[in-house]
Design an enzyme around this catalytic site. Structure first.
Site, mmCIF file in Angstrom:
data_model
loop_
_atom_site.group_PDB
_atom_site.id
_atom_site.type_symbol
_atom_site.label_atom_id
_atom_site.label_comp_id
_atom_site.label_asym_id
_atom_site.label_seq_id
_atom_site.Cartn_x
_atom_site.Cartn_y
_atom_site.Cartn_z
ATOM 1 N N HIS A 65 0.849 -1.189 0.000
ATOM 2 C CA HIS A 65 0.000 0.000 0.000
ATOM 3 C C HIS A 65 0.889 1.245 0.000
ATOM 4 O O HIS A 65 2.046 1.202 0.432
ATOM 5 C CB HIS A 65 -0.904 0.009 1.222
ATOM 6 C CG HIS A 65 -1.953 -1.060 1.207
ATOM 7 N ND1 HIS A 65 -3.040 -1.040 2.049
ATOM 8 C CD2 HIS A 65 -2.086 -2.190 0.460
ATOM 9 C CE1 HIS A 65 -3.801 -2.093 1.820
ATOM 10 N NE2 HIS A 65 -3.234 -2.821 0.863
ATOM 11 N N GLU A 67 0.889 3.801 1.869
ATOM 12 C CA GLU A 67 1.342 4.202 3.201
ATOM 13 C C GLU A 67 2.456 3.297 3.726
ATOM 14 O O GLU A 67 3.415 3.786 4.331
ATOM 15 C CB GLU A 67 0.168 4.213 4.196
ATOM 16 C CG GLU A 67 -0.908 5.216 3.843
ATOM 17 C CD GLU A 67 -2.001 4.641 2.944
ATOM 18 O OE1 GLU A 67 -3.052 5.293 2.818
ATOM 19 O OE2 GLU A 67 -1.826 3.547 2.368
ATOM 20 N N CYS A 95 -5.700 2.155 5.872
ATOM 21 C CA CYS A 95 -6.386 0.955 6.349
ATOM 22 C C CYS A 95 -5.753 0.547 7.686
ATOM 23 O O CYS A 95 -4.780 1.146 8.146
ATOM 24 C CB CYS A 95 -6.269 -0.170 5.319
ATOM 25 S SG CYS A 95 -4.615 -0.894 5.197
ATOM 26 N N CYS A 98 -2.023 -0.273 7.380
ATOM 27 C CA CYS A 98 -1.208 0.924 7.191
ATOM 28 C C CYS A 98 -1.160 1.777 8.449
ATOM 29 O O CYS A 98 -0.118 2.334 8.793
ATOM 30 C CB CYS A 98 -1.731 1.725 6.011
ATOM 31 S SG CYS A 98 -1.511 0.864 4.431
#
Length: 170
Positions: A65, A67, A95, A98
């Site tokens: 991801h 992040e 999320c 993250c």
């Protein structure tokens, strides 16, 4: 912590607006190269930055991801003290995975554009897997140190970067 009310883009400090616009631009770059449309940037108090694009598809990495990628880059580039004073800007609310990475990195502040709830309204599933409905504030609230959270924000382009991306073949 900022409450759950939407923060208007015009009410943000110029640095926060710039950080969010860069994160959205990175989301467009991720999408253009075939990845999910998410981008993040970490900016230190003195203005240095590290950037992250989603790499779930191109690297075949479910943890890739934006992040988590920017946390890895920022943690390699900046000291713990610099991370504590840094802000992570992201095109969409982090999320749970993250948020955990952000928490463990020591980054002190998160500013996001599109909320998890708004993302869920755009896409129920990613590659057949339902999204994880756990707001980042809830993850950070379970930790032993504060993480300031600002968002969602009304930022042009935060939802537009997803237009037409999430479909049956996505």
């Amino acid at each position: 912590m900022t409450d759950l009310a939407t923060v208007h883009h015009d009410d943000l400090a110029a640095a926060d607006r710039d950080g969010l616009e860069r994160a959205i631009a990175l989301a467009r770059l991720a999408r253009a190269r075939g990845d999910h449309p998410f981008g993040s940037v970490v900016v230190t108090a003195d203005g240095r930055s590290a950037e992250g694009l989603n790499s779930v598809v191109t690297r075949r990495d479910p943890t890739g991801h934006a992040e988590t990628n920017v946390v890895r880059a920022a943690s390699a580039a900046f000291s713990p003290a610099e991370l504590a004073g840094a802000t992570l800007y992201t095109s969409t609310e982090p999320c749970a995975m993250c948020a955990g990475a952000i928490y463990w990195s020591g980054i002190g502040r998160v500013v996001f554009a599109l909320s998890e709830a708004d993302l869920r309204a755009i896409v129920d599933e990613q590659e057949g897997v339902p999204t994880l409905d756990l707001p980042s504030r809830d993850v950070f609230a379970r930790g032993g140190r504060p993480v300031e959270v600002v968002g969602p924000t009304t930022t042009d382009g935060a939802s537009a970067v997803h237009d037409g991306f999430w479909g049956p073949a996505a």
